[in-house]
Design a protein around this motif. Structure first.
Motif, mmCIF file in Angstrom:
data_model
loop_
_atom_site.group_PDB
_atom_site.id
_atom_site.type_symbol
_atom_site.label_atom_id
_atom_site.label_comp_id
_atom_site.label_asym_id
_atom_site.label_seq_id
_atom_site.Cartn_x
_atom_site.Cartn_y
_atom_site.Cartn_z
ATOM 1 N N PHE A 36 -6.388 4.073 4.201
ATOM 2 C CA PHE A 36 -7.101 4.477 3.131
ATOM 3 C C PHE A 36 -8.742 4.798 3.626
ATOM 4 O O PHE A 36 -9.020 4.568 4.739
ATOM 5 C CB PHE A 36 -7.444 3.392 1.938
ATOM 6 N N SER A 38 -12.975 3.976 3.313
ATOM 7 C CA SER A 38 -13.924 3.206 2.750
ATOM 8 C C SER A 38 -14.754 4.020 1.684
ATOM 9 O O SER A 38 -14.916 5.139 1.741
ATOM 10 C CB SER A 38 -14.745 2.493 3.689
ATOM 11 N N ARG A 54 -6.429 7.696 -0.702
ATOM 12 C CA ARG A 54 -6.482 6.466 -1.102
ATOM 13 C C ARG A 54 -8.025 5.997 -0.683
ATOM 14 O O ARG A 54 -8.529 6.311 0.245
ATOM 15 C CB ARG A 54 -5.629 5.422 -0.440
ATOM 16 N N GLY A 56 -10.157 2.223 -0.210
ATOM 17 C CA GLY A 56 -9.669 0.669 -0.233
ATOM 18 C C GLY A 56 -11.239 -0.216 0.012
ATOM 19 O O GLY A 56 -12.151 0.548 0.400
ATOM 20 N N VAL A 103 -6.644 -1.133 -2.884
ATOM 21 C CA VAL A 103 -6.462 0.157 -2.417
ATOM 22 C C VAL A 103 -5.789 0.687 -3.571
ATOM 23 O O VAL A 103 -5.078 0.248 -4.379
ATOM 24 C CB VAL A 103 -5.248 0.011 -1.203
ATOM 25 N N GLN A 105 -4.950 4.923 -5.023
ATOM 26 C CA GLN A 105 -4.667 6.172 -4.862
ATOM 27 C C GLN A 105 -5.058 7.175 -5.780
ATOM 28 O O GLN A 105 -4.451 6.710 -7.043
ATOM 29 C CB GLN A 105 -3.220 6.237 -4.270
ATOM 30 N N LYS A 122 -4.742 -5.685 -1.944
ATOM 31 C CA LYS A 122 -4.740 -5.995 -0.542
ATOM 32 C C LYS A 122 -5.109 -7.459 -0.256
ATOM 33 O O LYS A 122 -6.313 -7.641 -0.703
ATOM 34 C CB LYS A 122 -5.467 -4.816 0.247
ATOM 35 N N TRP B 132 1.452 -6.994 -3.048
ATOM 36 C CA TRP B 132 0.553 -5.643 -3.170
ATOM 37 C C TRP B 132 0.722 -4.952 -4.545
ATOM 38 O O TRP B 132 -0.106 -4.155 -4.997
ATOM 39 C CB TRP B 132 1.083 -4.936 -1.980
ATOM 40 N N ASP B 139 1.933 2.933 5.668
ATOM 41 C CA ASP B 139 0.928 2.487 6.273
ATOM 42 C C ASP B 139 1.253 2.286 7.913
ATOM 43 O O ASP B 139 2.464 2.094 7.958
ATOM 44 C CB ASP B 139 -0.088 1.289 5.777
ATOM 45 N N ASN B 194 -7.048 0.971 9.543
ATOM 46 C CA ASN B 194 -6.938 0.207 8.268
ATOM 47 C C ASN B 194 -5.500 0.442 7.571
ATOM 48 O O ASN B 194 -5.048 1.567 7.676
ATOM 49 C CB ASN B 194 -8.116 0.422 7.392
ATOM 50 N N LEU B 196 -2.795 -1.249 4.674
ATOM 51 C CA LEU B 196 -2.344 -2.319 3.493
ATOM 52 C C LEU B 196 -1.979 -3.631 4.037
ATOM 53 O O LEU B 196 -2.099 -4.617 3.475
ATOM 54 C CB LEU B 196 -1.213 -1.854 2.576
#
Lengths: 148, 265
Positions: A36, A38, A54, A56, A103, A105, A122, B132, B139, B194, B196
């Motif tokens: 993801f 930021s 995504r 996050g 997170v 999407q 998360k 989650w 990921d 990064n 999940l």
């Protein structure tokens, strides 16, 4: 040099060369390895434009608004530097909470609002009993009042 | 050392005790003796671990009881990585020293490693859904662990596809050694990128971020997984030894001794 020393050197050199190659590939593809982006990366236009990605961060405390229909929500995703407003329609995961990791999407609109098609929670790597979590919260509050 | 000239020739260095058990002939009875301690340890540790996991460890503040999947998920994931490194180690030893037993050890570990990788992925999916909100995401952590599972499958498939055991060993060793590069990638994936998946609760550099009883349960289960893995690998390596060395004197003597023993009993 004995034959087995030679074989050992060959294997060690092979593994080292391969590890180097893999390291180069992975650093080159750094941007594709992230799950993801930021809010800061989104703000500085590092996130892909015009396609889904995504984002996050943390759900900002006090930012969650629920729509009148009961399924649509609006909240801010923050990394404490930048914040991105997110809209979403659908069921949220159980661990979705203000102040916790998220997170989402979706696509970034022209208006700077991120329209999410999927929202995942998360969680962090801390595991503790509820009493400990409560005590930690109390301690944080006490510290905050001292500072103010 | 054995009196038979054949077996003396097989042990690479007669005076070096490290190599004493490097021949299948000497390792076979040792592996047999180690079996029961492994099974007993595995049983006791599993009982203690499960008891701690379900009755001693508290509920988690954020996740409630669903976090308890950690007691099987983390030991399984650890084992899947450790076993692959062990396979790569044995394969490298086999290539360098030309020892048959090393490759047999590697082959014996592979199915259990694949099993642990599968369990890690499966329990991870079951854990991901309630926390989650999804069973699976691509990921870095999840994807690299899936690659590890495929590497195990590839190793076993390649070995099974080649009839000549020596060539099968060498081909498999290539997958094991090259694929070992994936293991640090799995381990550090949550640090480098990064993801999940959350970071490690237990690491070499930091104190654990878990309540003590939770950690105790997880470590007991991890030790149980070790004991089970060693036990089952020893059973498998004994079977591989007998199968591959069936034309040698020591296996023939072994089967004769075995049938005599049965008659006497």
């Amino acid at each position: 040099m004995k034959a087995r020393h030679k074989r050992f050197a060959l294997i060690a050199a092979g593994v080292a060369a391969l590890a180097g190659a893999v390291a180069l590939v992975l650093t080159q593809f750094q941007d594709n390895m992230v799950f993801f982006f930021s809010p800061t990366q989104v703000a500085s236009h590092e996130a892909p434009q015009g396609r889904t990605f995504r984002i996050g961060g943390m759900v900002e405390s006090g930012s969650l608004e629920r729509g009148a229909d009961g399924t649509s929500v609006k909240f801010l995703v923050t990394d404490t530097v930048h914040r991105i407003p997110v809209t979403y329609k659908g069921a949220l995961p159980d661990l979705f909470k203000e102040g916790k990791g998220v997170v989402a999407q979706g696509r970034l609109g022209e208006d700077g609002v991120f329209a999410a098609s999927e929202v995942l929670a998360k969680h962090d790597e801390n595991y503790m009993p509820p009493e400990a979590a409560h005590a930690l919260e109390q301690a944080k509050k006490a510290q905050a009042t001292v500072v103010h | 050392m054995s009196d038979s000239p054949l077996s003396a020739a097989r042990v690479p260095s007669a005076g070096f005790s490290l190599f004493h058990y490097a021949s299948p002939q000497t390792f076979f009875p040792l592996a047999g003796k180690l079996l029961w301690p492994c099974w007993i340890a595995a049983l006791l540790l599993t009982v203690a671990g499960l008891y701690t996991a379900f009755f001693v460890a508290p509920t988690d503040a954020t996740q409630g009881d669903s976090y308890r999947i950690i007691f099987i998920h983390v030991p399984a994931a650890w084992m899947s990585m450790v076993i692959y490194m062990a396979m790569a180690f044995w394969c490298a030893v086999g290539l360098v020293f030309n020892t048959r037993l090393s490759f047999m050890m590697s082959s014996a570990l592979a199915p259990t490693g694949a099993l642990w990788a599968f369990i890690a992925l499966w329990t991870g999916a079951l854990w991901g859904k309630p926390t989650w909100g999804t069973y699976w995401v691509w990921d870095a952590r999840l994807t690299s662990e899936l690659i590890l599972f495929f590497l195990y499958c590839g190793y076993m498939a390649l070995q099974a596809a080649i009839d000549d055991p020596r060539r099968a060993d060498r081909a498999g060793a290539l997958i094991a050694i090259v694929g070992a590069i994936n293991v640090p990638i799995i381990y550090f994936s949550v640090k480098w990128w990064n993801t999940l998946h959350q970071g490690s609760s237990v690491s070499m550099t930091q104190s654990p971020t878990m309540a003590t009883t939770m950690l105790t349960g997880m470590l007991l289960m991890a030790l149980a997984a070790w004991a089970y893995t060693i036990g089952v690998a020893l059973v498998r390596v004994r079977a591989i030894m007998i199968e591959r060395e069936r034309h040698t004197d020591w296996v023939r003597q072994l089967s004769q001794a075995g049938s005599n023993g049965d008659m006497n009993a």
